[in-house]
Scaffold this motif. Structure first.
Motif, PDB file in Angstrom:
ATOM      1  N   MET A   1       0.846  -1.202   0.000  1.00 61.46           N
ATOM      2  CA  MET A   1       0.000   0.000   0.000  1.00 61.46           C
ATOM      3  C   MET A   1       0.884   1.256   0.000  1.00 61.46           C
ATOM      4  SD  MET A   1      -2.917   1.095   2.762  1.00 61.46           S
ATOM      5  CE  MET A   1      -3.789   2.636   2.609  1.00 61.46           C
ATOM      6  N   GLU A   2       0.596   2.190  -0.925  1.00 56.27           N
ATOM      7  CA  GLU A   2       1.401   3.390  -1.047  1.00 56.27           C
ATOM      8  C   GLU A   2       1.169   4.323   0.128  1.00 56.27           C
ATOM      9  OE1 GLU A   2       2.310   6.951  -4.279  1.00 56.27           O
ATOM     10  OE2 GLU A   2       0.915   5.322  -4.745  1.00 56.27           O
ATOM     11  N   LYS A   3       2.259   4.873   0.645  1.00 56.66           N
ATOM     12  CA  LYS A   3       2.183   5.779   1.783  1.00 56.66           C
ATOM     13  C   LYS A   3       1.670   7.152   1.349  1.00 56.66           C
ATOM     14  CE  LYS A   3       4.119   2.920   4.762  1.00 56.66           C
ATOM     15  NZ  LYS A   3       3.446   2.422   5.978  1.00 56.66           N
ATOM     16  N   MET A   4       0.941   7.838   2.269  1.00 55.43           N
ATOM     17  CA  MET A   4       0.372   9.158   1.971  1.00 55.43           C
ATOM     18  C   MET A   4       1.458  10.231   1.957  1.00 55.43           C
ATOM     19  SD  MET A   4      -3.236   9.181   4.074  1.00 55.43           S
ATOM     20  CE  MET A   4      -2.545   8.587   5.625  1.00 55.43           C
ATOM     21  N   LYS A   5       1.347  11.174   1.001  1.00 56.13           N
ATOM     22  CA  LYS A   5       2.312  12.256   0.889  1.00 56.13           C
ATOM     23  C   LYS A   5       1.641  13.617   0.697  1.00 56.13           C
ATOM     24  CE  LYS A   5       6.165   9.480  -0.886  1.00 56.13           C
ATOM     25  NZ  LYS A   5       7.187   9.329  -1.957  1.00 56.13           N
ATOM     26  N   THR A   6       0.402  13.729   1.150  1.00 57.05           N
ATOM     27  CA  THR A   6      -0.289  15.019   1.139  1.00 57.05           C
ATOM     28  C   THR A   6      -0.930  15.230   2.500  1.00 57.05           C
ATOM     29  OG1 THR A   6      -2.333  14.023   0.274  1.00 57.05           O
ATOM     30  CG2 THR A   6      -0.769  14.936  -1.337  1.00 57.05           C
ATOM     31  N   ILE A   7      -1.132  16.497   2.859  1.00 61.48           N
ATOM     32  CA  ILE A   7      -1.675  16.800   4.179  1.00 61.48           C
ATOM     33  C   ILE A   7      -2.760  17.867   4.024  1.00 61.48           C
ATOM     34  CG2 ILE A   7       0.010  18.604   4.736  1.00 61.48           C
ATOM     35  CD1 ILE A   7       0.129  17.325   7.557  1.00 61.48           C
ATOM     36  N   SER A   8      -3.871  17.703   4.724  1.00 59.76           N
ATOM     37  CA  SER A   8      -4.999  18.624   4.604  1.00 59.76           C
ATOM     38  C   SER A   8      -4.808  19.835   5.509  1.00 59.76           C
ATOM     39  CB  SER A   8      -6.301  17.911   4.997  1.00 59.76           C
ATOM     40  OG  SER A   8      -6.285  17.578   6.382  1.00 59.76           O
ATOM     41  N   ASN A   9      -5.571  20.907   5.224  1.00 58.84           N
ATOM     42  CA  ASN A   9      -5.534  22.102   6.072  1.00 58.84           C
ATOM     43  C   ASN A   9      -6.015  21.783   7.486  1.00 58.84           C
ATOM     44  OD1 ASN A   9      -4.598  23.733   3.987  1.00 58.84           O
ATOM     45  ND2 ASN A   9      -6.669  24.278   3.316  1.00 58.84           N
ATOM     46  N   GLU A  10      -7.012  20.894   7.573  1.00 61.01           N
ATOM     47  CA  GLU A  10      -7.540  20.522   8.886  1.00 61.01           C
ATOM     48  C   GLU A  10      -6.474  19.820   9.728  1.00 61.01           C
ATOM     49  OE1 GLU A  10      -9.001  19.884   6.012  1.00 61.01           O
ATOM     50  OE2 GLU A  10     -10.807  21.140   6.093  1.00 61.01           O
ATOM     51  N   LEU A  11      -5.701  18.918   9.098  1.00 55.73           N
ATOM     52  CA  LEU A  11      -4.653  18.218   9.828  1.00 55.73           C
ATOM     53  C   LEU A  11      -3.529  19.184  10.214  1.00 55.73           C
ATOM     54  CD1 LEU A  11      -3.492  15.664  10.986  1.00 55.73           C
ATOM     55  CD2 LEU A  11      -2.599  15.069   8.723  1.00 55.73           C
ATOM     56  N   GLN A  12      -3.233  20.130   9.330  1.00 47.09           N
ATOM     57  CA  GLN A  12      -2.216  21.125   9.648  1.00 47.09           C
ATOM     58  C   GLN A  12      -2.628  21.936  10.880  1.00 47.09           C
ATOM     59  OE1 GLN A  12      -0.680  23.454   6.376  1.00 47.09           O
ATOM     60  NE2 GLN A  12      -0.614  25.292   7.636  1.00 47.09           N
ATOM     61  N   ASP A  13      -3.894  22.357  10.946  1.00 47.41           N
ATOM     62  CA  ASP A  13      -4.379  23.109  12.108  1.00 47.41           C
ATOM     63  C   ASP A  13      -4.306  22.266  13.374  1.00 47.41           C
ATOM     64  OD1 ASP A  13      -4.892  25.271  10.479  1.00 47.41           O
ATOM     65  OD2 ASP A  13      -7.034  24.807  10.232  1.00 47.41           O
ATOM     66  N   TRP A  14      -4.610  20.982  13.239  1.00 47.24           N
ATOM     67  CA  TRP A  14      -4.558  20.087  14.400  1.00 47.24           C
ATOM     68  C   TRP A  14      -3.126  19.959  14.919  1.00 47.24           C
ATOM     69  CZ3 TRP A  14      -1.901  15.549  15.265  1.00 47.24           C
ATOM     70  CH2 TRP A  14      -2.246  14.845  16.434  1.00 47.24           C
ATOM     71  N   ILE A  15      -2.157  19.875  14.015  1.00 47.06           N
ATOM     72  CA  ILE A  15      -0.762  19.761  14.422  1.00 47.06           C
ATOM     73  C   ILE A  15      -0.344  20.991  15.227  1.00 47.06           C
ATOM     74  CG2 ILE A  15       1.627  19.773  13.576  1.00 47.06           C
ATOM     75  CD1 ILE A  15       0.678  17.995  11.262  1.00 47.06           C
ATOM     76  N   ILE A  16      -0.692  22.186  14.747  1.00 49.41           N
ATOM     77  CA  ILE A  16      -0.324  23.419  15.435  1.00 49.41           C
ATOM     78  C   ILE A  16      -0.973  23.483  16.809  1.00 49.41           C
ATOM     79  CG2 ILE A  16      -0.528  25.938  15.371  1.00 49.41           C
ATOM     80  CD1 ILE A  16      -0.268  25.763  12.323  1.00 49.41           C
ATOM     81  N   ASP A  17      -2.257  23.131  16.898  1.00 54.69           N
ATOM     82  CA  ASP A  17      -2.958  23.127  18.188  1.00 54.69           C
ATOM     83  C   ASP A  17      -2.317  22.129  19.160  1.00 54.69           C
ATOM     84  OD1 ASP A  17      -4.735  25.053  17.352  1.00 54.69           O
ATOM     85  OD2 ASP A  17      -6.297  23.625  16.767  1.00 54.69           O
ATOM     86  N   THR A  18      -1.928  20.973  18.650  1.00 54.93           N
ATOM     87  CA  THR A  18      -1.331  19.947  19.497  1.00 54.93           C
ATOM     88  C   THR A  18       0.034  20.386  20.008  1.00 54.93           C
ATOM     89  OG1 THR A  18      -2.507  18.259  18.218  1.00 54.93           O
ATOM     90  CG2 THR A  18      -0.694  17.498  19.621  1.00 54.93           C
ATOM     91  N   LEU A  19       0.814  21.057  19.176  1.00 57.94           N
ATOM     92  CA  LEU A  19       2.110  21.586  19.610  1.00 57.94           C
ATOM     93  C   LEU A  19       1.934  22.629  20.710  1.00 57.94           C
ATOM     94  CD1 LEU A  19       3.849  21.922  16.142  1.00 57.94           C
ATOM     95  CD2 LEU A  19       4.671  20.509  18.027  1.00 57.94           C
ATOM     96  N   LYS A  20       0.915  23.463  20.588  1.00 55.61           N
ATOM     97  CA  LYS A  20       0.649  24.490  21.612  1.00 55.61           C
ATOM     98  C   LYS A  20       0.345  23.854  22.963  1.00 55.61           C
ATOM     99  CE  LYS A  20      -1.175  28.063  18.506  1.00 55.61           C
ATOM    100  NZ  LYS A  20      -2.383  28.830  18.122  1.00 55.61           N
ATOM    101  N   GLN A  21      -0.181  22.634  22.949  1.00 57.50           N
ATOM    102  CA  GLN A  21      -0.502  21.933  24.182  1.00 57.50           C
ATOM    103  C   GLN A  21       0.726  21.277  24.822  1.00 57.50           C
ATOM    104  OE1 GLN A  21      -3.718  19.210  23.291  1.00 57.50           O
ATOM    105  NE2 GLN A  21      -4.838  20.788  22.159  1.00 57.50           N
TER     106      GLN A  21
END
Length: 277
Positions: A1-21
């Motif tokens: 199975m091919e690995k994913m190489k794109t990221i959504s805006n929603e996931l990007q926002d989640w990453i930033i929020d998680t780092l802030k925590q």
């Protein structure tokens, strides 16, 4: 199975929020890999997102304070050893040192560590437990604090150089990197929610000592300031990343590049805010 190489805006926002925590970038990256993202893509994308954002706590507000080694002359005599300051950075605080250990001390430390090596681990941001990580492929071991006279002498020298008590240091760690081994971009300090005051509190500084010359590769890099340090037997890199206000310096992001030829041996001393119980 091919690995994913794109990221959504929603996931990007989640990453930033998680780092802030206070969750570590490495923990988030490992989570992305488990979800099916390509490992290289996950590492590069996560750090690009995280450190492009000036909203992350400590990214631009860190207050630098005087550090003992920053104020020392170019040559320092400690424990009958003449140590030389090769370079000195203020933001972030990084001091490059020569002749911290003699060739004989480096060789003896490697011999002492060889029979005790295990696959290197990282601290899980959620559980606080040690675990294997895709971005760290070396092997390592720990000496107990002041395990014997030889280890105690090295710890005393580090204490004299940094001005921090021996009791504030974690046990000396020795790491071995073979060809291809690396440690991807990471911080040495703990996420805010994983600081344990019963165990010395936050990590505030690191002394990284090179125990051999590497034929090719294995440099320590600080990408936020484009600084690179080549392993040289007996030399060290000291970096400081936490102040009296409890802030942490995200400019201290660093990595160990893959070894291309030969092998790499390093000794690491992490220093805490206070004595470790």
């Amino acid at each position: 199975m091919e690995k994913m190489k794109t990221i959504s805006n929603e996931l990007q926002d989640w990453i930033i929020d998680t780092l802030k925590q206070g969750v570590s970038p490495l923990a988030i990256t490992n989570g992305l890999i488990k979800k099916g993202f390509d490992a290289r893509f996950a590492y590069e994308t996560m750090f690009e997102i995280a450190f492009a954002s000036s909203d992350i706590k400590g990214a631009s507000t860190y207050q630098y304070e005087p550090v003992y080694l920053n104020e020392q002359p170019h040559s320092i005599v400690v424990d009958n050893q003449m140590v030389f300051v090769r370079s000195n950075f203020i933001k972030p605080t990084i001091i490059q040192l020569d002749h911290v250990l003699s060739d004989e001390e480096c060789d003896f430390l490697i011999e002492r560590a060889k029979c005790r090596l295990q696959p290197s681990k990282v601290i899980d941001a959620n559980s606080g437990a040690e675990k294997a990580a895709a971005g760290r492929t070396s092997k390592g071991m720990y000496f107990k604090l002041q395990e014997d006279d030889f280890i105690a002498r090295i710890e005393k020298r580090i204490s004299l150089l940094t001005s921090y008590p021996i009791e504030n240091g974690e046990g000396l760690q020795v790491l071995h990197y073979e060809v291809g081994d690396e440690y991807k971009s990471h911080f040495d300090f703990f996420p805010e929610n994983r600081v344990d005051n019963r165990k010395g509190g936050q990590r505030i500084a690191t002394m990284l000592i090179y125990l051999n010359d590497v034929e090719s590769g294995g440099e320590t890099i600080f990408p936020k300031i484009n600084a690179s340090f080549t392993p040289k037997k007996g030399s060290a890199v000291f970096f400081h990343y936490s102040n009296s206000l409890g802030e942490v310096d995200r400019k201290s992001l660093h990595s160990s590049l893959p070894v291309q030829r030969g092998e790499k041996w390093v000794a690491t001393k992490w220093i805490r805010q206070k004595a470790i119980d």
